[in-house]
Design a protein around this motif. Structure first.
Motif, PDB file in Angstrom:
ATOM      1  N   ASP A   1     -86.326  -7.029  53.792  1.00  0.00           N
ATOM      2  CA  ASP A   1     -86.030  -5.770  54.493  1.00  0.00           C
ATOM      3  C   ASP A   1     -87.014  -4.702  54.026  1.00  0.00           C
ATOM      4  O   ASP A   1     -87.222  -4.526  52.818  1.00  0.00           O
ATOM      5  N   LEU A   2     -87.584  -3.992  54.968  1.00  0.00           N
ATOM      6  CA  LEU A   2     -88.476  -2.870  54.657  1.00  0.00           C
ATOM      7  C   LEU A   2     -87.966  -1.646  55.380  1.00  0.00           C
ATOM      8  O   LEU A   2     -87.790  -1.660  56.602  1.00  0.00           O
ATOM      9  N   ILE A   3     -87.688  -0.598  54.618  1.00  0.00           N
ATOM     10  CA  ILE A   3     -87.189   0.639  55.204  1.00  0.00           C
ATOM     11  C   ILE A   3     -88.284   1.699  55.130  1.00  0.00           C
ATOM     12  O   ILE A   3     -88.975   1.818  54.118  1.00  0.00           O
ATOM     13  N   VAL A   4     -88.474   2.413  56.233  1.00  0.00           N
ATOM     14  CA  VAL A   4     -89.433   3.510  56.312  1.00  0.00           C
ATOM     15  C   VAL A   4     -88.639   4.796  56.464  1.00  0.00           C
ATOM     16  O   VAL A   4     -87.871   4.942  57.416  1.00  0.00           O
ATOM     17  N   VAL A   5     -88.798   5.717  55.532  1.00  0.00           N
ATOM     18  CA  VAL A   5     -88.121   7.011  55.581  1.00  0.00           C
ATOM     19  C   VAL A   5     -89.128   8.075  55.981  1.00  0.00           C
ATOM     20  O   VAL A   5     -90.199   8.184  55.371  1.00  0.00           O
ATOM     21  N   ASP A   6     -88.810   8.834  57.014  1.00  0.00           N
ATOM     22  CA  ASP A   6     -89.609  10.009  57.363  1.00  0.00           C
ATOM     23  C   ASP A   6     -89.247  11.091  56.358  1.00  0.00           C
ATOM     24  O   ASP A   6     -88.178  11.696  56.445  1.00  0.00           O
ATOM     25  N   ASN A   7     -90.120  11.310  55.401  1.00  0.00           N
ATOM     26  CA  ASN A   7     -89.831  12.197  54.273  1.00  0.00           C
ATOM     27  C   ASN A   7     -89.791  13.669  54.671  1.00  0.00           C
ATOM     28  O   ASN A   7     -89.416  14.516  53.872  1.00  0.00           O
ATOM     29  N   ARG A   8     -90.124  13.965  55.928  1.00  0.00           N
ATOM     30  CA  ARG A   8     -90.036  15.327  56.441  1.00  0.00           C
ATOM     31  C   ARG A   8     -88.715  15.576  57.149  1.00  0.00           C
ATOM     32  O   ARG A   8     -88.281  16.716  57.291  1.00  0.00           O
ATOM     33  N   ALA A   9     -88.088  14.506  57.612  1.00  0.00           N
ATOM     34  CA  ALA A   9     -86.914  14.631  58.471  1.00  0.00           C
ATOM     35  C   ALA A   9     -85.625  14.161  57.815  1.00  0.00           C
ATOM     36  O   ALA A   9     -84.540  14.462  58.314  1.00  0.00           O
ATOM     37  N   ALA A  10     -85.717  13.422  56.721  1.00  0.00           N
ATOM     38  CA  ALA A  10     -84.521  12.836  56.106  1.00  0.00           C
ATOM     39  C   ALA A  10     -84.652  12.849  54.596  1.00  0.00           C
ATOM     40  O   ALA A  10     -85.755  12.834  54.039  1.00  0.00           O
ATOM     41  N   VAL A  11     -83.501  12.886  53.924  1.00  0.00           N
ATOM     42  CA  VAL A  11     -83.432  12.664  52.483  1.00  0.00           C
ATOM     43  C   VAL A  11     -82.840  11.278  52.262  1.00  0.00           C
ATOM     44  O   VAL A  11     -82.140  10.745  53.118  1.00  0.00           O
ATOM     45  N   HIS A  12     -83.133  10.697  51.107  1.00  0.00           N
ATOM     46  CA  HIS A  12     -82.626   9.356  50.838  1.00  0.00           C
ATOM     47  C   HIS A  12     -82.182   9.243  49.389  1.00  0.00           C
ATOM     48  O   HIS A  12     -82.514  10.089  48.548  1.00  0.00           O
ATOM     49  N   GLY A  13     -81.422   8.209  49.083  1.00  0.00           N
ATOM     50  CA  GLY A  13     -80.932   7.976  47.735  1.00  0.00           C
ATOM     51  C   GLY A  13     -80.482   6.528  47.596  1.00  0.00           C
ATOM     52  O   GLY A  13     -80.898   5.658  48.370  1.00  0.00           O
ATOM     53  N   ARG A  14     -79.596   6.280  46.629  1.00  0.00           N
ATOM     54  CA  ARG A  14     -79.121   4.911  46.393  1.00  0.00           C
ATOM     55  C   ARG A  14     -77.808   4.971  45.636  1.00  0.00           C
ATOM     56  O   ARG A  14     -77.631   5.809  44.731  1.00  0.00           O
ATOM     57  N   THR A  15     -76.877   4.113  45.992  1.00  0.00           N
ATOM     58  CA  THR A  15     -75.624   4.035  45.253  1.00  0.00           C
ATOM     59  C   THR A  15     -75.842   3.268  43.943  1.00  0.00           C
ATOM     60  O   THR A  15     -76.864   2.621  43.735  1.00  0.00           O
ATOM     61  N   ALA A  16     -74.858   3.347  43.064  1.00  0.00           N
ATOM     62  CA  ALA A  16     -74.964   2.719  41.746  1.00  0.00           C
ATOM     63  C   ALA A  16     -74.858   1.190  41.859  1.00  0.00           C
ATOM     64  O   ALA A  16     -74.263   0.648  42.797  1.00  0.00           O
ATOM     65  N   PHE A  17     -75.435   0.514  40.884  1.00  0.00           N
ATOM     66  CA  PHE A  17     -75.303  -0.940  40.775  1.00  0.00           C
ATOM     67  C   PHE A  17     -75.400  -1.334  39.308  1.00  0.00           C
ATOM     68  O   PHE A  17     -75.728  -0.509  38.451  1.00  0.00           O
ATOM     69  N   ARG A  18     -75.129  -2.623  39.018  1.00  0.00           N
ATOM     70  CA  ARG A  18     -75.112  -3.075  37.635  1.00  0.00           C
ATOM     71  C   ARG A  18     -76.221  -4.101  37.396  1.00  0.00           C
ATOM     72  O   ARG A  18     -76.119  -5.246  37.820  1.00  0.00           O
ATOM     73  N   PRO A  19     -77.283  -3.688  36.733  1.00  0.00           N
ATOM     74  CA  PRO A  19     -78.347  -4.647  36.417  1.00  0.00           C
ATOM     75  C   PRO A  19     -77.919  -5.610  35.315  1.00  0.00           C
ATOM     76  O   PRO A  19     -77.064  -5.292  34.487  1.00  0.00           O
ATOM     77  N   ARG A  20     -78.526  -6.791  35.315  1.00  0.00           N
ATOM     78  CA  ARG A  20     -78.224  -7.789  34.283  1.00  0.00           C
ATOM     79  C   ARG A  20     -79.422  -8.047  33.365  1.00  0.00           C
ATOM     80  O   ARG A  20     -79.275  -8.719  32.351  1.00  0.00           O
ATOM     81  N   TYR A  21     -80.586  -7.588  33.746  1.00  0.00           N
ATOM     82  CA  TYR A  21     -81.803  -7.773  32.955  1.00  0.00           C
ATOM     83  C   TYR A  21     -82.044  -9.255  32.650  1.00  0.00           C
ATOM     84  O   TYR A  21     -82.331  -9.646  31.514  1.00  0.00           O
ATOM     85  N   ASP A  22     -81.922 -10.041  33.687  1.00  0.00           N
ATOM     86  CA  ASP A  22     -82.074 -11.491  33.559  1.00  0.00           C
ATOM     87  C   ASP A  22     -83.261 -12.036  34.356  1.00  0.00           C
ATOM     88  O   ASP A  22     -83.384 -13.247  34.555  1.00  0.00           O
ATOM     89  N   GLY A  23     -84.141 -11.117  34.824  1.00  0.00           N
ATOM     90  CA  GLY A  23     -85.274 -11.548  35.633  1.00  0.00           C
ATOM     91  C   GLY A  23     -84.954 -11.709  37.099  1.00  0.00           C
ATOM     92  O   GLY A  23     -85.841 -12.053  37.894  1.00  0.00           O
ATOM     93  N   ARG A  24     -83.689 -11.458  37.483  1.00  0.00           N
ATOM     94  CA  ARG A  24     -83.277 -11.608  38.885  1.00  0.00           C
ATOM     95  C   ARG A  24     -82.678 -10.315  39.425  1.00  0.00           C
ATOM     96  O   ARG A  24     -81.971 -10.319  40.430  1.00  0.00           O
ATOM     97  N   ASP A  25     -82.966  -9.195  38.783  1.00  0.00           N
ATOM     98  CA  ASP A  25     -82.408  -7.917  39.215  1.00  0.00           C
ATOM     99  C   ASP A  25     -83.079  -7.409  40.495  1.00  0.00           C
ATOM    100  O   ASP A  25     -84.130  -7.907  40.923  1.00  0.00           O
ATOM    101  N   ARG A  26     -82.475  -6.371  41.030  1.00  0.00           N
ATOM    102  CA  ARG A  26     -82.993  -5.723  42.245  1.00  0.00           C
ATOM    103  C   ARG A  26     -84.452  -5.310  42.040  1.00  0.00           C
ATOM    104  O   ARG A  26     -84.810  -4.741  41.011  1.00  0.00           O
ATOM    105  N   TRP A  27     -85.250  -5.568  43.077  1.00  0.00           N
ATOM    106  CA  TRP A  27     -86.682  -5.299  42.983  1.00  0.00           C
ATOM    107  C   TRP A  27     -87.182  -4.826  44.341  1.00  0.00           C
ATOM    108  O   TRP A  27     -87.155  -5.567  45.314  1.00  0.00           O
ATOM    109  N   LEU A  28     -87.578  -3.557  44.388  1.00  0.00           N
ATOM    110  CA  LEU A  28     -88.202  -3.000  45.578  1.00  0.00           C
ATOM    111  C   LEU A  28     -89.659  -2.699  45.269  1.00  0.00           C
ATOM    112  O   LEU A  28     -90.035  -2.484  44.117  1.00  0.00           O
ATOM    113  N   ARG A  29     -90.476  -2.667  46.309  1.00  0.00           N
ATOM    114  CA  ARG A  29     -91.846  -2.177  46.170  1.00  0.00           C
ATOM    115  C   ARG A  29     -91.989  -0.942  47.045  1.00  0.00           C
ATOM    116  O   ARG A  29     -91.504  -0.921  48.184  1.00  0.00           O
TER     117      ARG A  29
END
Length: 356
Positions: free
Chosen positions: A297-325
């Motif tokens: 999934d790739l999300i494109v945010v128009d940084n002039r027209a919208a604000v964005h954020g993220r809800t909380a989550f629980r990382p495990r630090y096991d090499g399989r955590d959430r990873w965005l670019r």
């Protein structure tokens, strides 16, 4: 408790989603492979090598061959946006052998992520010119967004608590016009929702007095800790000493304004401004949309027209955590030329005017 609307899978209710078919994904993968073949494979193979105008021009040319339906959607979003300020593309091609999620917040080399890297840069080339900032993520054009052990509580991309709605780098004179986030790996429990709210959706909920106040330069933003020599990019923005000059939250046409807001790091300068900012926050929360990004999934945010954020989550630090670019784009690179070295897309370190 916050509630979220999900974007429609077929682009219907929210009109924001492009879901690539298997043949379209394969076509995109072939384009990415063609671009990868142009890249020098010698050492060093770090992310910084993409800061090359000739290479970026070749990527832009090759990107003309992405699936036409995707190209049309990106071109239309670049020119006219949409009422939600976001475009979501599903089934973007990724690398077959994904390395472990980097524990320190940065992948060591692009060569382990060829397909994902060039696919994202190809998308960005349809939106404008890629841009980066020397203060942030070492100036890399394509950046890794992962949870970092010890940074859980920070209001920055290394944290895992609720990340407040914000304009990306809203304090910067050459802030991004578009923010792209490509998911390589979802969080274990699928709890991390990428959230966004468009000013066009919130505007009818605001009083005339609120809008009038938000259009005045009665607000300033505490810079992220990496900017202006205040830290390394892993602190809490509101705790940093440097702040932006006073600026308005809303600007532009009355019926189609642009927004600069940060509900963690923005400071109203008087009580009237504080009341208007609270009203805006409530309106944004009322129109909030959120989705759990899955791999591809790739999300494109128009940084002039919208604000964005993220809800909380629980990382495990096991090499399989959430990873965005993450990769930024501006509609026109030229205005920032005075703060970039010749031939570079990276803005020099920001020199803020002063402290609080």
């Amino acid at each position: 408790m916050l509630t979220y609307r999900e974007p429609s899978a077929d682009g219907g209710a929210e009109g924001v989603t492009v879901e690539l078919t298997p043949p379209e994904t394969e076509q995109f993968r072939k384009v990415a492979a063609e671009i990868t073949g142009m890249l020098p494979h010698g050492e060093p193979a770090g992310p910084e090598q993409f800061d090359d105008p000739g290479l970026l021009a070749e990527i832009e040319v090759a990107a003309r061959w992405v699936p036409p339906r995707l190209a049309r959607a990106l071109s239309r979003f670049r020119r006219q946006g949409n009422p939600h300020g976001v475009l979501l593309v599903r089934n973007v091609p990724l690398d077959d052998d994904l390395p472990p999620t980097p524990a320190d917040g940065a992948a060591p080399a692009w060569s382990g992520l060829c397909t994902a890297t060039v696919a994202q840069l190809a998308v960005v080339s349809w939106l404008g010119d890629v841009i980066a900032y020397a203060d942030e993520k070492a100036g890399h054009l394509v950046q890794d967004v992962v949870p970092v052990r010890g940074a859980e509580q920070r209001q920055e991309n290394s944290g895992s608590v609720l990340l407040e709605l914000h304009t990306e780098d809203g304090f910067h004179p050459y802030k991004p016009d578009f923010v792209t986030l490509l998911c390589l790996r979802a969080d274990h429990e699928r709890r991390a929702r990428t959230t966004y709210g468009a000013v066009a959706q919130a505007l009818p909920r605001l009083s005339a007095e609120c809008v009038r106040v938000l259009r005045r330069p009665l607000f300033r933003i505490h810079l992220s800790s990496s900017f202006g020599g205040t830290g390394t990019g892993t602190g809490t923005a509101a705790g940093a000493g440097a702040v932006s000059p006073p600026l308005p939250v809303l600007s532009g046409p009355a019926t189609d304004p642009e927004i600069v807001a940060d509900f963690h790091a923005m400071e109203p300068l008087d009580e009237t401004a504080a009341r208007a900012f609270d009203e805006l926050r409530e309106a944004m929360l009322a129109v909030l949309v959120g989705t759990v990004l899955e791999a591809g999934d790739l999300i494109v945010v128009d940084n002039r027209a919208a604000v964005h954020g993220r809800t909380a989550f629980r990382p495990r630090y096991d090499g399989r955590d959430r990873w965005l670019r993450r990769c930024f784009a501006v509609a026109d690179l030229r205005p920032s030329r005075a703060v970039r070295a010749p031939g570079s897309q990276v803005c020099a370190p920001l020199r803020p005017a002063g402290g609080p």
